[in-house]
Scaffold this motif. Structure first.
Motif, mmCIF file in Angstrom:
data_model
loop_
_atom_site.group_PDB
_atom_site.id
_atom_site.type_symbol
_atom_site.label_atom_id
_atom_site.label_comp_id
_atom_site.label_asym_id
_atom_site.label_seq_id
_atom_site.Cartn_x
_atom_site.Cartn_y
_atom_site.Cartn_z
ATOM 1 N N GLY A 155 11.698 -24.321 23.564
ATOM 2 C CA GLY A 155 12.564 -24.112 24.280
ATOM 3 C C GLY A 155 13.933 -24.409 22.843
ATOM 4 O O GLY A 155 14.798 -23.655 22.480
ATOM 5 N N ASN A 157 11.997 -18.176 25.624
ATOM 6 C CA ASN A 157 12.626 -18.894 26.504
ATOM 7 C C ASN A 157 13.532 -18.596 26.590
ATOM 8 O O ASN A 157 14.308 -19.008 27.391
ATOM 9 C CB ASN A 157 13.578 -20.157 24.989
ATOM 10 C CG ASN A 157 14.156 -21.166 25.217
ATOM 11 O OD1 ASN A 157 13.045 -21.301 26.656
ATOM 12 N ND2 ASN A 157 15.002 -21.305 24.892
ATOM 13 N N ASN A 200 18.850 -17.869 28.746
ATOM 14 C CA ASN A 200 17.020 -18.560 29.581
ATOM 15 C C ASN A 200 17.007 -18.551 30.076
ATOM 16 O O ASN A 200 15.865 -18.375 31.006
ATOM 17 C CB ASN A 200 17.138 -19.950 29.013
ATOM 18 C CG ASN A 200 17.913 -21.367 29.652
ATOM 19 O OD1 ASN A 200 18.943 -20.306 30.120
ATOM 20 N ND2 ASN A 200 17.729 -22.634 29.591
#
Ligand code: ACM
Ligand code: ZN
Length: 707
Positions: free
Chosen positions: A106, A243, A177
């Motif tokens: 991420g 992500n 995210n």
């Protein structure tokens, strides 16, 4: 020499700097010079970074790709350093290399997003050609919140899987995210269940002969869809590569009318009184006392847990109509047996039972803020504070990990100005207002702020006053640039930019990026002024202005102020690539008139909702006591002939779009005697543009309204 100078200038205009990135990077050191990404550059990635490398390859046409930790001059290197914070990254660009290192997949992905924004905007259209220049810099960046979410309601308005993926891409570009996926509600069920296929095959389609009722438009059309489990797994994987964690929501125990329509046995055991609801059965709450309900919920959760990888499943908990549990003898017996003090504690009981089921499948519960009102839920429950900042504070102070998303700043289904499409029950706000959201200014102490788990924006899709609510264009316009503001708040926290700084970057750099992303985003409304016979319009974002004469329908480019004796027929709009503003007129144009009017009808009228209500121009409605028959009419006779640009004639309940007169027309009279048919009703309404002063207007039914 001259030529060289020109070349340098051209180059300079192509290079974006880290200062133009949205959301703002935490620390950057600009260095002199630039790096050239050429056809000889290789994309070099550490083995754990392979997924990010494959993603980047979609945007940059590398000829060489290799897995290694060593780069040659001219290469771009991707790596992971677990000693960094998970979502942190370092992006270093010198004359020889670009290096991006993240604390995890991420973190590295975040670094790649920053790099993409520093490249020419064409990268987003996947049309970038090498060589590309990028300014040298050293960036160290990390998010203020580990939860940066967006909630998409695909239950009310069906959004097919490929469109969901498009929004996942757009969220990823802005370093969101989490995708909170609102998959079920009163108007639909969108998940294929192998154990109960009818949930999706019936519950996915509302209107027409479906037992599931529509909330807006397309009333007589059976319409919708659902995701197969394969499609959902694909969405989860697609998001994970970007992500983004997908958190599914099954909205329970309320908001379950669609399911109740298919399986009435999940509802409480009492006969609903539909006389007060105009014949509509509004029950939408699971009975808390039926063991069979928890068995059914276990079937749902068992299947969901094989599809979604998130450790959380959002189980709703909002807006539960407690009156249904109050009327249910079984729920009342349960309350007594379990020693529950009130109906809110019945909800706690329900959520606790569902939590136990979740635990069996390794999942934790997330709920809307009302879910904790009974006071009994374990502190591991994640709470989504939507009703107010006060509710967010209550949840954080009670020790719940809390996602902050009060509707006045984060509900993207709200209007952006009074004359635009959307709801207004929470607020009317634009990207500037969203960016102004500040936890400290909202009264949160530093210790409360430290307990906030994340920020989320949402789009609920029970849309009723929109021209084409199912289109990308509508959603894009509602979401952008407001989501850019949310990205800035969620990534930067208290170090976010001022509106002035943000707006400069938005208009100078990010508009071009969003155009290349293919977003039909909203431009600020043009400022329109009318004085001394001169009508002028201005914008401050570099967009191009157009004006339309509504009498002729002709649109022209606006280059200089217009001379006119009456400003009420001219509207302006600006455009920039894929983006546009709303049409805007002078103050005179937007004036709402309330002319004295006498209303009569061929139908019998309710004593509680008389026709005089209409003439008062308040929110009170008038109601007939039966449905309209063919030939029935309602007449509005103006005491003085009425001059205006636009009349919106709308039947039915404005907020719920019920009781619409679906089949009929509007006729107008310019002399008070003869009527001419001017518009057909569409969705129970029509927009008129009278050309002369109007004496009267009539809405006429051509079929039974309950046919
Ligand atoms: C909600 O808006 N009912 C969460
Ligand atoms: Zn019950």
């Amino acid at each position: 020499m001259k030529l060289r100078l020109l070349f340098m200038m051209l180059l300079a205009t192509r290079i974006a700097f880290a200062g133009s990135v949205i959301p703002k990077v935490e620390s950057e050191r600009a260095e002199s010079g630039h790096f050239s990404l050429t056809t000889k550059s290789a994309l070099v990635y550490a083995p754990e970074a392979r997924g990010v490398a494959m993603y980047l390859l979609e945007y940059l046409p590398f000829k060489q790709i290799l897995s290694s930790s060593k780069a040659m001059p001219g290469d771009l290197l991707l790596g992971i350093n677990p000693r960094m914070a998970a979502e942190q990254y370092r992006l270093t660009i010198d004359r020889h290399n670009i290096r991006i290192v993240g604390g995890s997949y991420g973190g590295l992905f975040n670094g790649v997003q920053t790099l993409l924004q520093m490249l020419p905007p064409e990268v987003y259209g996947k049309r970038a050609r090498l060589p590309l220049e990028v300014a040298c810099c050293d960036i160290l960046d990390a998010p203020a919140y580990n939860y940066r979410g967006f909630m998409l309601d695909v239950a009310r308005t069906w959004i097919p899987a490929d469109r969901v993926k498009r929004y996942i891409d757009l969220l990823a570009y802005h370093k969101f995210n989490k995708l909170h996926f609102h998959l079920t509600d009163d108007e639909g069920w969108r998940i294929e269940l192998k154990s109960h296929p009818e949930f999706a095959t019936i519950g996915g389609f509302r209107g027409g002969d479906s037992p599931v009722h529509p909330r807006y438009a397309k009333f007589d059309e059976k319409w919708g869809g659902y995701y197969t489990q394969e499609q959902l797994r694909d969405i989860v994987a697609y998001a994970a590569a970007r992500n983004i964690e997908v958190i599914p929501e099954i909205d329970m125990p309320g908001h379950s009318k669609a399911l109740g329509a298919i399986h009435p046995d999940i509802l409480c055991n009492y006969t609903p009184d539909t006389s007060t609801t105009n014949g509509l059965d509004i029950r939408n709450v699971w009975c808390a006392a039926k063991p069979s309900n928890y068995a059914l919920i276990e079937d749902i959760i068992r299947e969901l847990s094989t599809i979604f990888t998130s450790e959380y499943i959002h189980i709703g908990g909002d807006e539960v109509s407690m009156s249904q549990w109050r009327k249910c003898p079984d729920c009342q017996r349960l309350k007594e047996e379990k020693g529950l003090k009130n109906e809110a504690q019945i909800e706690d009981y329900f959520i606790a039972e569902v939590t136990n089921i979740l635990a069996k499948y390794g999942k934790k519960p997330a709920v809307w803020n009302e879910g904790i009102e009974g006071g009994l839920l374990p502190k591991t429950t994640r709470v989504y504070g939507w009703q107010s900042i006060k509710k967010c504070r209550e949840a954080t102070n009670a020790g719940y990990p809390t996602i902050v998303m009060p509707g006045q700043y984060f509900y993207m289904d709200m209007k952006q100005s009074p004359y635009e499409e959307g709801h207004n029950w929470a607020a009317i706000f634009d990207a500037k207002q969203t960016l102004s959201f500040d936890l400290a200014k909202q009264g949160m102490s530093q210790s409360e702020i430290a307990k906030v788990a994340g920020i989320e924006a949402s789009f609920f899709s029970e849309i009723y006053i929109a021209n084409n609510p199912e289109s990308n264009d509508y959603l894009d316009y509602m979401l952008f640039p407001r989501l850019c503001s949310v990205a800035e708040i969620a990534w930067c926290g208290e170090r976010k930019r001022s509106w002035e700084e943000f707006y400069k970057v938005l208009t100078t750099n990010h508009y071009d990026r969003m155009c290349n992303m293919g977003i039909a985003f909203r431009l600020q409304t043009p400022r329109v002024e009318y004085a001394d016979g001169t009508l002028s319009a201005t914008v401050d974002d570099g967009s191009t202005l157009y004006y339309k004469d509504e009498r002729t329908g002709r649109t022209s480019r606006y280059t200089k102020p217009l001379t006119c004796s009456d400003s009420r027929h001219i509207v302006f709009r600006s455009q920039y690539g894929t983006a546009h503003s709303r049409w805007a007129g002078s103050n005179e144009y937007h004036k709402m008139l309330t002319p004295p009017v006498v209303v009569t009808t061929s139908m019998p009228v309710s004593q509680r909702s008389p026709l005089e209500n209409v003439a008062k121009y308040t929110n009170a409605t008038a109601r007939t006591t039966r449905a309209a028959h063919k030939g029935d009419w309602i007449e509005y006779r103006f005491t003085k002939p009425l001059s205006c640009q636009e009349i919106i004639a709308q039947t039915g309940h404005i907020h719920l779009r019920r009781n619409l007169l679906l089949s009929g027309y509007v006729e107008v009279s310019y002399d008070g005697k003869c009527f001419e048919r001017t518009a057909e009703l569409v969705d129970g309404g029509a927009v008129l543009r009278p050309t002369k002063p109007l004496h009267a207007l009539r809405i006429v039914a051509t079929d039974r309204s309950d046919a």
